[in-house]
Design a protein around this motif. Structure first.
Motif, mmCIF file in Angstrom:
data_model
loop_
_atom_site.group_PDB
_atom_site.id
_atom_site.type_symbol
_atom_site.label_atom_id
_atom_site.label_comp_id
_atom_site.label_asym_id
_atom_site.label_seq_id
_atom_site.Cartn_x
_atom_site.Cartn_y
_atom_site.Cartn_z
ATOM 1 N N LEU A 55 -63.649 -85.561 -9.803
ATOM 2 C CA LEU A 55 -63.614 -84.415 -8.897
ATOM 3 C C LEU A 55 -64.806 -84.369 -7.955
ATOM 4 C CD1 LEU A 55 -62.456 -81.714 -11.488
ATOM 5 C CD2 LEU A 55 -61.034 -83.018 -9.906
ATOM 6 N N ASN A 56 -65.918 -85.023 -8.353
ATOM 7 C CA ASN A 56 -67.127 -85.110 -7.525
ATOM 8 C C ASN A 56 -67.818 -83.779 -7.301
ATOM 9 O OD1 ASN A 56 -65.890 -87.808 -5.429
ATOM 10 N ND2 ASN A 56 -66.848 -87.870 -7.419
ATOM 11 N N PHE A 57 -67.631 -82.819 -8.182
ATOM 12 C CA PHE A 57 -68.411 -81.597 -8.118
ATOM 13 C C PHE A 57 -68.713 -81.143 -9.541
ATOM 14 C CE2 PHE A 57 -63.972 -80.254 -7.982
ATOM 15 C CZ PHE A 57 -63.918 -79.282 -8.964
ATOM 16 N N VAL A 58 -69.664 -80.222 -9.639
ATOM 17 C CA VAL A 58 -70.191 -79.798 -10.935
ATOM 18 C C VAL A 58 -69.270 -78.765 -11.578
ATOM 19 C CG1 VAL A 58 -72.137 -78.689 -12.071
ATOM 20 C CG2 VAL A 58 -72.530 -80.243 -10.154
ATOM 21 N N LEU A 59 -68.986 -78.937 -12.856
ATOM 22 C CA LEU A 59 -68.176 -77.984 -13.610
ATOM 23 C C LEU A 59 -69.094 -76.977 -14.304
ATOM 24 C CD1 LEU A 59 -65.553 -80.424 -15.170
ATOM 25 C CD2 LEU A 59 -65.364 -79.099 -13.077
ATOM 26 N N GLY A 60 -69.859 -76.238 -13.503
ATOM 27 C CA GLY A 60 -70.750 -75.226 -14.060
ATOM 28 C C GLY A 60 -71.755 -75.836 -15.012
ATOM 29 N N ASN A 61 -71.909 -75.218 -16.173
ATOM 30 C CA ASN A 61 -72.859 -75.682 -17.183
ATOM 31 C C ASN A 61 -72.135 -76.320 -18.361
ATOM 32 O OD1 ASN A 61 -75.563 -75.991 -18.009
ATOM 33 N ND2 ASN A 61 -75.489 -74.160 -19.287
ATOM 34 N N LEU A 62 -70.938 -76.905 -18.097
ATOM 35 C CA LEU A 62 -70.137 -77.492 -19.160
ATOM 36 C C LEU A 62 -70.909 -78.513 -19.974
ATOM 37 C CD1 LEU A 62 -67.332 -77.952 -20.559
ATOM 38 C CD2 LEU A 62 -66.942 -79.739 -18.871
ATOM 39 N N ILE A 63 -71.676 -79.357 -19.278
ATOM 40 C CA ILE A 63 -72.439 -80.391 -19.980
ATOM 41 C C ILE A 63 -73.909 -80.284 -19.584
ATOM 42 C CG2 ILE A 63 -72.050 -82.174 -18.242
ATOM 43 C CD1 ILE A 63 -71.637 -84.147 -20.590
ATOM 44 N N SER A 100 -66.164 -73.121 -24.921
ATOM 45 C CA SER A 100 -67.061 -74.186 -24.483
ATOM 46 C C SER A 100 -67.907 -74.629 -25.661
ATOM 47 C CB SER A 100 -67.970 -73.699 -23.345
ATOM 48 O OG SER A 100 -68.949 -74.666 -23.030
ATOM 49 N N MET A 101 -67.945 -75.919 -25.900
ATOM 50 C CA MET A 101 -68.788 -76.476 -26.957
ATOM 51 C C MET A 101 -69.525 -77.674 -26.376
ATOM 52 S SD MET A 101 -67.812 -77.791 -30.823
ATOM 53 C CE MET A 101 -66.789 -79.140 -30.263
ATOM 54 N N LYS A 102 -70.831 -77.675 -26.545
ATOM 55 C CA LYS A 102 -71.602 -78.826 -26.070
ATOM 56 C C LYS A 102 -72.700 -79.161 -27.062
ATOM 57 C CE LYS A 102 -74.374 -76.097 -22.736
ATOM 58 N NZ LYS A 102 -73.554 -74.925 -22.420
ATOM 59 N N ALA A 103 -73.042 -80.429 -27.077
ATOM 60 C CA ALA A 103 -74.091 -80.918 -27.969
ATOM 61 C C ALA A 103 -74.830 -82.040 -27.273
ATOM 62 C CB ALA A 103 -73.495 -81.416 -29.291
ATOM 63 N N ASP A 104 -76.093 -82.202 -27.641
ATOM 64 C CA ASP A 104 -76.843 -83.346 -27.131
ATOM 65 C C ASP A 104 -77.845 -83.792 -28.174
ATOM 66 O OD1 ASP A 104 -79.724 -82.279 -26.327
ATOM 67 O OD2 ASP A 104 -78.311 -80.802 -25.559
ATOM 68 N N PHE A 105 -78.135 -85.078 -28.143
ATOM 69 C CA PHE A 105 -79.058 -85.708 -29.088
ATOM 70 C C PHE A 105 -79.956 -86.643 -28.292
ATOM 71 C CE2 PHE A 105 -74.840 -85.100 -30.780
ATOM 72 C CZ PHE A 105 -75.043 -84.388 -31.952
ATOM 73 N N LYS A 163 -75.065 -86.777 -24.417
ATOM 74 C CA LYS A 163 -74.593 -85.409 -24.228
ATOM 75 C C LYS A 163 -73.065 -85.403 -24.259
ATOM 76 C CE LYS A 163 -76.705 -82.946 -21.017
ATOM 77 N NZ LYS A 163 -77.565 -82.026 -21.775
ATOM 78 N N ILE A 164 -72.515 -84.355 -24.830
ATOM 79 C CA ILE A 164 -71.061 -84.208 -24.865
ATOM 80 C C ILE A 164 -70.716 -82.739 -24.659
ATOM 81 C CG2 ILE A 164 -71.065 -84.001 -27.399
ATOM 82 C CD1 ILE A 164 -68.288 -85.345 -27.355
ATOM 83 N N GLY A 165 -69.711 -82.493 -23.868
ATOM 84 C CA GLY A 165 -69.252 -81.127 -23.626
ATOM 85 C C GLY A 165 -67.744 -81.094 -23.587
ATOM 86 N N THR A 166 -67.168 -80.100 -24.211
ATOM 87 C CA THR A 166 -65.722 -79.937 -24.203
ATOM 88 C C THR A 166 -65.392 -78.460 -24.130
ATOM 89 O OG1 THR A 166 -63.651 -80.471 -25.366
ATOM 90 C CG2 THR A 166 -65.546 -79.879 -26.728
ATOM 91 N N GLY A 167 -64.204 -78.167 -23.702
ATOM 92 C CA GLY A 167 -63.844 -76.755 -23.618
ATOM 93 C C GLY A 167 -62.568 -76.536 -22.861
ATOM 94 N N SER A 168 -62.256 -75.266 -22.659
ATOM 95 C CA SER A 168 -61.082 -74.841 -21.913
ATOM 96 C C SER A 168 -61.503 -73.773 -20.921
ATOM 97 C CB SER A 168 -60.013 -74.284 -22.870
ATOM 98 O OG SER A 168 -59.573 -75.269 -23.779
ATOM 99 N N LEU A 208 -63.026 -82.953 -21.656
ATOM 100 C CA LEU A 208 -64.175 -83.573 -22.316
ATOM 101 C C LEU A 208 -65.000 -84.357 -21.315
ATOM 102 C CD1 LEU A 208 -65.572 -84.362 -25.097
ATOM 103 C CD2 LEU A 208 -64.130 -86.407 -25.020
ATOM 104 N N MET A 209 -66.325 -84.136 -21.335
ATOM 105 C CA MET A 209 -67.249 -84.957 -20.551
ATOM 106 C C MET A 209 -68.352 -85.473 -21.472
ATOM 107 S SD MET A 209 -67.843 -83.187 -16.806
ATOM 108 C CE MET A 209 -68.971 -84.508 -16.330
ATOM 109 N N GLN A 210 -68.762 -86.709 -21.233
ATOM 110 C CA GLN A 210 -69.832 -87.324 -22.007
ATOM 111 C C GLN A 210 -70.824 -87.989 -21.054
ATOM 112 O OE1 GLN A 210 -68.352 -89.437 -25.760
ATOM 113 N NE2 GLN A 210 -66.506 -89.430 -24.491
ATOM 114 N N GLN A 211 -72.080 -87.994 -21.457
ATOM 115 C CA GLN A 211 -73.111 -88.705 -20.720
ATOM 116 C C GLN A 211 -74.048 -89.401 -21.703
ATOM 117 O OE1 GLN A 211 -74.749 -85.525 -18.052
ATOM 118 N NE2 GLN A 211 -74.039 -86.874 -16.416
ATOM 119 N N GLY A 212 -74.480 -90.578 -21.324
ATOM 120 C CA GLY A 212 -75.461 -91.305 -22.112
ATOM 121 C C GLY A 212 -76.528 -91.858 -21.194
ATOM 122 N N LYS A 213 -77.790 -91.818 -21.619
ATOM 123 C CA LYS A 213 -78.898 -92.204 -20.746
ATOM 124 C C LYS A 213 -79.942 -93.013 -21.486
ATOM 125 C CE LYS A 213 -82.233 -89.266 -19.815
ATOM 126 N NZ LYS A 213 -83.056 -88.154 -19.284
#
Length: 938
Positions: A185-193, A342-347, A365-370, A385-390
């Motif tokens: 989508l190329n835009f930010v989904l709020g604070n989902l992740i 909304s559920m998100k977690a990061d390690f 980081k992982i974020g999921t929700g409706s 579901l969105m995931q990020q790894g760095k």
């Protein structure tokens, strides 16, 4: 559940070191100072105070050594430590430093806000604690220059300096250096992740063009969210919020929000951190019934009614001797459960292998929700579901990072197509309109009903097979003799629920509503600052590389034969130099970016900041900077049939990738010597190279004059540019009055735009009736053998915008602080240069925001009040246009600290005393919320 158990096991396994220096930090009134920084001088070892001002500092240094204590709003103090058992109690003197806060984002190097070369807004630990909103992210709406576009209770997009819908592709958001945008989508989904309320350390926001340092999408603004370091902020923190939302349509519903953070520095070289949050609530239900086809609201008085938040009634046809008729649709609240979660977690693992500031970070980081997203249609994002790894390595003068972002649409679906295809499962469009036409004409002729009565009679029969006079219409399907008639599925019935499940699990939009998305992006960037090697000026260089992979299995993009990939890269350099006893600061930046599908782009920035006055407290700045934006993945490669029209991306190779087959009318097939078959094959190339403008076809239909037709000939989309001129003034006078004034003027070129065109199924577009191919196209238009496309292009009109803002903040009595800011914004362009251009500025001309509060009105007690007001303004988007009314919103909170429990209790309310208000045409009205939170810090 497995993720949750792993998190809890990790948290429970953390223990605390005992060999520490302990102490407290208070102000001159003996009130605790939370978030103060405590650092060992000459070392990277540090800690920060918790909410009651206490700290624990782990160090391997041997006494005697010194520690430096600092906090925003207070003077810095250095203390000598002579024993590891020493209790360090520090009292800091108040100092008005709102404009002396240190920021990094404006120049990619630490500098005071007051010396920033561009406008910048900041939210620190104290502002986060005092926010009147339910979350710190929602509280960003109170910052100067920020306007929210709320699509859902959990999906809010930030708009700075205009030209933004819910899908704000002109604004960039970074979390710990990672772009939060959706790859597809190329835009930010709020604070989902994004970041948890108890892990965020600071937020910095640049509301202007920032491409010179940050590349393509930093066009109208960029925001940086930075999380806390586990080396400085250790321990287990927990929060829980309970509240209730109230909206006229949705009623009163529960709101729950829970979060936990654990961080531990096991040694001075190794630390771990983990976060987990979960939120659930009920949606702000969208229930706008305005008619998109004109006429009365509701089918009772308008047989072609198309309600804004009613789906299925967009399916319409012309019935001879009856008129234009639409099917009966379903309300949005019938097509979704109206629940938000909304559920998100990061390690993250943090390594400091050497004695210097070098740090290596591994993060996931992982974020999921409706939630609900509004684009061309309204979309129910279910278990998205969105995931990020760095991997990142950074030091005093450099950083390098690589990361990926991936997403999965889960069970998400398009609610408009859900309404269409639930109707079709009950009765095909052909059968429904046949029933309607038959019942209308017979009831009018036999019963003598007037047109409106006949229309209601016909709709009742087409929907429910109810005929007041038996025998007036047949009781069996006229197109399938002997088969019983099917009836409309009533919302909530087993038949309706089964149909909803069927269509939302089918990705074929002719039968279903599901969309598929497994898109990814890979990104890397580096930066090096030569300040320790080059002394005459501060010079830094950097660059970035990105790869997009679009994977929708043909449901969004034209990736029918496999994922589509393309790449972008960029490089920049910046020089910063001070003269005249450090009063004049020059900053010059230059960046080159290249996308695989477009020519390269150069983005320069030049700024001067002059510090006047004996103490250099009067700071004047002027800057010229540029921004550019590459067409998004959708602008280039979308190929989406929306029924009444199709979206066609304009990447050169996409024109042939998009293919569809359309049926030709009997009249078209009967044209002598034309050799036209029952179907035609159309490609995206037809939309761009053989089409008329929509407005001219509408004029031709009314006049039958071929001279009214205009060939569309839209150009392939290319990057858009902006030149931004800005001036500003910042100061602190009388020790406690902060003044921040800025003004800007933007010139946009090649502004990206969508345009509706009409392609005839046969013939060649033109205005010369003597040409056989042109004459054939006229016949195609007359017989209805035509296709509407929405194409992506650039407007030929030059667009300008301007605005200015004033921010004032003053302590009016002791520690009571009053703040107010005003913003003015407008845009201008000549509509005659491009009659089909829709600006979509979507920003009020006048906005005023105010705040009044005291973080320490009494021992451990604080409060804050925010008020926002804006004028009425026009909202324009592909989903719907309309006016956003003037509104005034009041938010308030009180908080109380309980040191013995290491806790803060907060009670707050948003939209206090107000009525439901609107921010996005087509989205739900925003109601009231009250909440109570309990935060426990170590």
């Amino acid at each position: 559940m497995r993720v949750y158990l792993l998190i809890m096991l990790f948290f429970c396994g953390i223990s605390f070191a005992q060999n520490t220096i302990t102490g407290s930090v208070t102000d001159s009134n003996k009130q605790s100072i939370p978030g103060a920084n405590v650092n060992v001088v000459g070392s990277s070892t540090g800690a920060s105070t918790d909410f009651d001002g206490t700290f624990k500092l782990n160090t391997s240094a041997k006494p005697p050594f010194a520690i430096k204590v600092s906090a925003v709003g207070f003077e810095t103090k250095t203390i000598s430590v002579t024993s590891l058992s020493q209790i360090v109690d520090v009292v800091l003197k108040d100092e008005e430093t709102k404009l002396d806060e240190i920021v990094v984002s404006a120049s990619r190097t630490p500098e005071r806000v007051i010396e920033s070369p561009v406008t910048i807004e900041r939210m620190g630990i104290q502002e986060i604690k005092n926010t009147t909103a339910a979350t710190f992210y929602d509280g960003l709406e109170n910052l100067k220059e920020v306007n929210f576009n709320t699509s859902s209770i959990s999906f809010k997009s930030i708009n700075t300096r205009g030209f933004a819908t819910v899908a704000n592709t002109r604004f960039m958001q970074l979390v710990d250096g990672m772009d939060n945008s959706s790859p597809a989508l190329n835009f930010v989904l709020g604070n989902l992740i994004g970041v948890s309320d108890i892990d965020v350390a600071s937020v910095e926001l640049l509301p202007g063009a920032s491409s010179a340092l940050y590349g393509a999408n930093a066009f109208n603004g960029i925001m940086f969210m930075t999380s806390k370091s586990p080396f400085a902020d250790e321990g287990i923190s927990i929060y829980y919020k309970y509240g209730q939302t109230s909206q006229d349509v949705a009623g009163t519903n529960d709101y729950n929000d829970f979060g936990i953070r654990a961080a531990k520095a096991f040694t001075k070289h190794f630390a771990l951190k983990a976060n987990f949050t979960y939120m659930e609530a009920s949606e702000w239900i969208a229930a706008d019934k305005r008619s998109m086809t004109g006429g009365s609201v509701g089918h009772e008085m308008n047989q072609n009614y198309d309600g804004l938040n009613i789906y299925g009634d967009e399916v319409t046809t012309f019935i001879p001797n009856v008129g234009q008729v639409s099917r009966t649709g379903y309300r949005e609240q019938d097509l979704t459960d109206n629940k938000v979660k909304s559920m998100k977690a990061d390690f993250s693992a943090h390594f400091k292998p050497w004695a210097n500031d070098t740090e290596i970070i591994l993060q996931y980081k992982i974020g999921t929700g409706s939630t609900i997203y509004q684009g061309a249609n309204r979309y129910a994002l279910k278990d998205f579901l969105m995931q990020q790894g760095k991997f990142e390595i950074k030091g005093k003068n450099f950083f390098g990072r690589v990361y990926f972002t991936s997403e999965d649409a889960g069970d998400s679906y398009d609610m408009r197509f859900a309404g269409w295809n639930i109707n079709r499962l009950a009765k095909s469009d052909k059968n429904w309109f046949t029933d309607y036409g038959t019942a209308f004409q017979l009831s009018s002729a036999v019963l003598g009903l007037n047109a409106n009565q006949a229309a209601n009679y016909a709709r009742n029969f087409a929907d429910y097979n109810v005929a007041p006079i038996l025998g007036l219409v047949p009781n069996t399907d006229p197109l399938n003799p002997g088969a019983p008639r099917s009836a409309r599925f009533e919302p909530g019935s087993p038949q309706f629920n089964n149909a909803l499940t069927t269509v939302t699990s089918n990705a074929d939009l002719t039968q279903g509503a599901k969309f598929i998305d497994h898109s990814k992006l890979y990104h890397s960037d580096v930066n090096y600052n030569f300040r320790d090697l080059i002394k005459f000026a501060e010079i830094q260089i950097g660059g970035s590389w990105r790869k997009y992979i679009m994977d929708s299995e043909g449901t969004i993009f034209t990736d029918y034969d496999g994922p589509i990939e393309y790449k972008e890269y960029g490089a920049y350099a910046q020089l910063q130099k001070k003269w005249m006893d450090d009063r004049l600061k020059f900053t010059g930046s230059m960046r080159y970016d290249k996308s695989q599908n477009f020519d390269g782009n150069v983005s320069p920035r030049i700024s001067f900041v002059y510090s006047a006055g004996e103490s250099k407290r009067h700071n004047f700045r002027v800057s010229y900077q540029t921004g550019f934006r590459n067409p998004t993945t959708q602008d280039q490669y979308i190929g989406l049939d929306l029924g009444p029209f199709a979206l066609i991306g304009s990447a050169a190779d996409n024109l042939d990738r998009f293919q569809e087959t359309q049926p030709v009318s009997l009249a078209g097939q009967a044209i002598p010597n034309a050799n036209i078959g029952p179907t035609v094959n159309l490609s995206g190339r037809k939309a761009y190279e053989n089409s008329y403008t929509l407005a001219s076809v509408q004029a031709f239909a009314a006049s039958s004059n071929p001279l009214d037709l205009k060939v569309a000939n839209p150009k392939l989309v290319k990057p858009e540019q902006v030149q931004a001129f800005e001036v500003g003034y910042r100061t602190v006078v009388q020790n406690d009055l902060s003044i921040d004034i800025n003004g800007y003027y933007n010139i946009y070129n090649d502004f990206m735009n969508t345009s509706r065109v009409i392609t005839p199924y046969y013939g060649t577009v033109g205005t010369n009736p003597a040409d056989a191919g042109v004459l054939l196209s006229y016949s195609a238009l007359a017989f209805g053998d035509r296709r509407v496309y929405q194409v992506y292009t650039n407007t030929t009109a030059q667009i300008t915008s301007l605005g200015f803002g004033v921010g004032l903040s003053k302590k009016v009595y002791k520690d009571f602080e009053l703040g107010v800011n005003y913003n003015y914004a407008q845009f201008d362009f000549d509509q005659s240069e491009d009659p089909s251009f829709v600006a979509g500025f979507n920003t009020p001309k006048h906005r005023i925001k105010g705040s009044f509060g005291n973080a320490k009105v009494a021992k451990n007690l604080g409060f804050n009040v925010n008020v926002r007001w804006n004028t009425e303004y026009l909202w324009q988007s592909s989903f719907g246009d309309g006016m956003i009314p003037e509104n005034t919103v009041l938010d308030a909170q009180i908080n109380y600290g309980i040191p013995k429990l290491k806790s803060v209790i907060k009670v707050g309310a948003t939209n206090l005393f107000g009525k439901d208000y609107l921010q996005v045409v087509g989205a739900g009205m925003i109601g009231q919320m009250w909440f109570a939170s309990w935060v426990i810090n170590p």
